[in-house]
Design a protein around this motif. Structure first.
Motif: not given
Length: 985
Positions: A201-224
């Protein structure tokens, strides 16, 4: 080439083209690799058009020198013949040292820019996935990622795409990269891939489709766990896959790193498990999550891994996100978090912090997100994770003004473009505006600022930051937000059934009529109706806090109808401070203020101006009235203009009084009621003086032009002269003149002031003149002197204690005051006969003037311990002691009382008792006028009006009996002091 000292044409042209080091540029142009194109003017012009021509030329030489012999002609021919490619390649080389390094290491990657047809202008996720498809290890993935990044940067610096499209493409590239990294991790551990389902799951700017050139890509992992696999082992396998994915993207290799993958937004942050099941996520969010976590989830988007599991996660958390605003202290928590971010910025960086600092990108994002979370509960059009899309939706829905949204939009795009260009240079994660002159020059030129790029950049940046900061404060700390957030979900949209139940529960006496008002105000698809639908749920609650909610809503509809076509009205209520709440208090507090507002609806603007409720000076009032009178074409028109000023200023005073009285949780004992009373008395008295001055000017002008052929003065007496007029008080006056022509002036002046009007009346009462109604209406100064010398009685000297010039000839007014001072402040004080006479008159007035049937314990003027008791006591002290105590020579009751205490004539406790009684009685009279719209000296008998008076005095519903008991107790104590000081009991 020619040496610089000879000022060769090439050297001069290099300078003109924007090169800062023409000597070094000349040497680079002499490189063997550029021999075939060094003299081509097209190349030099193209280099000069880049953000940094020196950097672009250096990168071009390195790229050319890195080419295989068979590839170099293709590069050079393309540079000369293909303008789009030339602009893209040189544009990247002039803006990004890091991408120039990449091209020097991978010299054939420039060919990724060859395709520039329309189909290539806006690649999406499928194109980026295809570009990364052949990467089967971390190093190959980095190379392929930079190659894709090169194509985005090329179109960005050439303005083929705008800043929003750039950010969206960067988010798509990040999504493709996460998918590729997961594919590589799964291939490395197929047994783990088979044992689990994993969603990213992308969060932050990646989740919002508005990423920078260099930015942490915030994620959450869901597993089963996969079917047939133990849950614990399945989650362990998913955790290993997630950890490997993070290393593939984050670790540094010979090709550098891609970007850090940050999973710290997961439940419990770094202390929590990297991967959780969906059920575990939901249990955490439902029981433990903090406000900021729901704000972060607003941008959540499933991007990689198991698509079904990702969709289930988004579906499960979405209701929680849009219920977050109902949490206790939600708005305050979000605001506090933003302040904490600013407080943690090092002082040395705060002025250069483009993202987190005041006026930075976070100010826009937090304001937009807060508005989304509050209003998006019921308006699904606001549920976008992309800042600019959400801002557009907020403007379309009427939650943000169009002009404000447009300014924020432009500022955000500018600041994001700055951020992109800063990061693109070395592909490093930074949000600090550089300090080096060369860096600022390159940055300014990359933003299209070619003339004085450094100065132009700083000016534009500060301008946009200032706009952002101002609008952030306006939107982010909007009082209406907190009130909307506190409404239950069903209360934020006015369906007839829900609204009817809410109205009844709130205490509306006629819910059916109230519903009709709501329908008239909020129905339809217009922007006006949309804003009303935002305002009304909150206003209904504020009206309900009053004694008459139905009247408040009805008055709001009337004002809204009157100002329906005025663009600023609803915008003011939505945006400006406490304007909406102030209006609700004013409209539901009684008849006077709403009646004034109906006749001057534009005065609503006063409620949104922090200075709007401050009283104006006497000089400013008189100047405005006289100017309005001077512009009028007749006496009638002149007085109408003066009344217009009076109407607005009475509303200003009444509104300030109501808001100060109703809009505080202080008990009656805690409020500075004396200051409230003084403020009203001063404001109404000075406004009355200005109106009288205007009527006098109008009367004179119609008969004698601008100058009266006599000196003429109006002397205020009684409450007028004492600056103690209430909303319904008559204006007691004396007229002084130097010629008989003044009789005509007075007649005309009184006629003009008595013309029929719907405004509160302004009655000019001259009954305190010598001989009362039997005496001439106006006298000369010598006539006053003769009368007072031969015939004046003690009560007349007492009446003169509050005489003060209010209009007309100032010198004549001062001369009159000099004349009467010996009468009202008699040398050696009053004799005992005079004291007995004053006491006898007071006792007679108590016996004869109290209206039949009136409760003497509740009559504010003539009742026990009321205004008359306090004023006569103070006035007796003035007449006996003012000759020796200058502080007693004032027309104001409270000042005279304070002076008497300071002079030791009355103990502190007794002075305080009298002051409290006088203030309370005055406030009751003001409250009666505000509530009923007409003057009265006792409490209303109507239950609703009595409750409204109680609210004004600080007594909530259910405490009316306590209010009356407090009044009786206060005035009973005052009467005991009067019996002692006045009657000598």
């Amino acid at each position: 080439m020619t040496v610089p000292g000879r000022r060769s044409s090439t050297f001069i042209r290099l300078l003109r083209s924007g090169f800062t080091d023409p000597t070094a540029a000349s040497r680079l142009l002499d490189a063997d690799a550029l021999a075939a194109v060094r003299t081509d003017p097209v190349l030099l012009d193209a280099l000069g058009a880049t953000a940094d021509p020196d950097l672009a030329l250096l990168g071009l030489v390195r790229l050319a020198e890195a080419q295989a012999p068979e590839d170099l002609p293709l590069l050079l021919d393309t540079l000369v013949a293909a303008k789009p490619l030339r602009d893209r390649l040189l544009g990247v080389l002039g803006a990004s040292e890091a991408l120039a390094d990449h091209l020097a290491r991978h010299p054939r990657d420039w060919q990724a820019l060859v395709t520039y047809e329309a189909a290539d202008l806006h690649p999406g996720l499928p194109e980026f996935e295809a570009g990364l498809a052949d990467a089967h290890d971390p190093v190959a993935l980095r190379i392929a990622y930079r190659r894709c990044l090169l194509s985005i940067a090329a179109r960005d610096v050439c303005a083929t795409i705008d800043v929003a499209q750039t950010a969206a493409e960067l988010a798509d590239l990040a999504t493709a990269t996460l998918r590729a990294a997961l594919r590589i991790a799964s291939a490395a551990a197929p047994q783990d891939a088979a044992a689990c389902r994993l969603a990213v799951i992308a969060m932050g700017k990646c989740g919002g489709n508005e990423l920078n050139y260099v930015s942490d890509v915030d994620v959450i992992f869901v597993g089963e766990a996969a079917p047939g696999t133990d849950e614990g082992k399945g989650i362990q396998a998913a955790t290993r896959l997630a950890s490997h994915l993070m290393r593939i993207c984050s670790e540094t290799t010979v090709e550098g790193s891609i970007w850090p993958v940050d999973a710290n937004l997961r439940p419990e942050g770094r202390n929590g498990p990297l991967v959780r099941t969906l059920a575990s996520h939901m249990a955490y969010y439902q029981r433990w999550a903090k406000t900021w976590e729901f704000q972060a989830l607003l941008k959540a988007r499933a991007v990689a891994g198991d698509p079904e599991l990702g969709a289930q996660y988004i579906e499960a958390i979405t209701p929680l996100v849009w219920q977050a605003a109902e949490r206790e202290n939600f708005v305050a928590d979000v605001q506090k978090m933003r302040r904490r971010v600013v407080d943690n910025i090092p002082a040395s960086q705060i002025d250069r912090e483009l993202k987190l600092g005041p006026g930075g990108l976070r100010d826009v994002e937090f304001a937009v997100q807060l508005l989304q979370l509050v209003h998006g509960r019921t308006d699904t059009s606001l549920r976008s994770g992309t800042t600019l899309d959400a801002l557009h939706a907020l403007a379309a829905g009427g939650y943000v003004g169009r002009a404000d949204a447009a300014q924020l939009h432009d500022a955000y795009r500018f600041l994001r473009a700055m951020e992109h260009r800063i990061q693109l240079y070395r592909l490093r994660r930074t949000h600090l505006v550089p300090e080096d002159e060369a860096d600022l020059r390159r940055l300014g030129r990359s933003m299209g600022l070619r003339t004085e790029p450094v100065a132009g950049l700083n000016k534009a940046w500060r301008r946009h930051a200032s706009v952002v900061r101002r609008l952030h404060e306006k939107l982010f700390y909007r009082p209406l937000l907190d009130a909307v957030a506190q409404l239950a979900p069903g209360e934020t949209r006015l369906s007839p059934a829900a609204a009817g139940q809410r109205l009844e529960a709130l205490g509306y006496a006629d819910p059916a009529s109230a519903l009709r008002h709501l329908e008239a105000l909020a129905s339809g698809v217009s922007r006006k109706a949309a804003i009303q639908r935002t305002l009304l749920p909150v206003l209904l609650g504020w009206f309900a806090d009053s004694a008459d909610p139905d009247a408040g809503l009805l008055n709001f509809r009337k004002v809204s109808d009157a100002l329906g076509k005025t663009p600023w009205y609803l915008r003011l209520l939505r945006d400006e401070g406490a304007a909406a709440e102030n209006l609700a208090r004013v409209l539901s507090a009684g008849r006077l203020a709403p009646d004034l507002l109906m006749r001057a609806p534009e005065a609503v603007a006063l409620l949104g101006d922090p200075e709007g409720l401050q009283p104006r000076t006497a000089e400013a009032l008189e100047q405005e009235v006289l100017a309005a009178v001077g512009r009028a074409e007749s006496g009638e028109a002149a007085v109408a203009a003066a009344r217009g000023v009076r109407r607005r200023e009475l509303f200003r005073t009444a509104a300030a009084d109501i808001i100060a009285s109703y809009g505080t949780e202080d008990s009656p004992a805690e409020k500075d009621c004396g200051a409230l009373v003084d403020r009203v008395g001063d404001a109404v008295s000075e406004l009355t003086a200005a109106t009288v001055a205007g009527a006098l000017r109008a009367a004179v002008r119609d008969h004698w032009g601008e100058t009266l052929p006599t000196r003429f003065a109006v002397i205020g007496v009684g409450r007028f002269g004492g600056h103690e007029l209430g909303y319904g008080s008559d204006a007691d006056v004396l007229f002084v003149h130097a010629a008989k022509v003044a009789q005509t002036v007075i007649a005309e002046m009184r006629r003009l002031l008595q013309l029929p009007t719907a405004d509160p009346p302004l009655l000019i009462d001259a009954d305190l003149r010598p001989e009362g109604r039997s005496g001439p209406l106006v006298r000369t100064l010598s006539s006053y002197a003769a009368y007072y010398r031969r015939w004046s009685l003690t009560w007349e000297s007492q009446a003169l204690l509050r005489a003060e010039p209010v209009a007309g000839d100032a010198d004549l007014g001062r001369t009159f005051i000099d004349l009467i001072d010996p009468l009202r402040y008699p040398a050696e004080g009053l004799g005992e006969d005079a004291v007995r006479e004053i006491r006898r008159l007071k006792a007679r007035m108590e016996a004869e003037r109290l209206p039949r049937g009136a409760d003497p314990t509740l009559h504010t003027k003539l009742g026990r311990g009321g205004l008359s008791d306090v004023e006569w006591t103070v006035q007796l002290l003035q007449m006996r002691h003012a000759w020796a105590e200058p502080g007693l020579r004032t027309t104001r009751t409270r000042q005279a009382l304070a002076a008497a205490h300071a002079a030791g004539l009355i103990p502190a406790e007794e002075a305080q008792i009298l002051d409290e009684a006088w203030v309370l009685a005055t406030r009751v009279r003001n409250a009666v006028m505000l509530v009923r719209g007409r003057a009265g000296d006792t409490f209303p008998t109507d239950a609703r009006e009595l409750a409204a008076v109680g609210r004004y005095l600080g007594y909530p519903e259910g405490r009316i009996g306590e209010m009356l008991d407090d009044y009786r107790r206060t005035t009973r104590r005052a009467r005991a002091v009067v019996d002692d000081l006045f009657y000598g009991a």
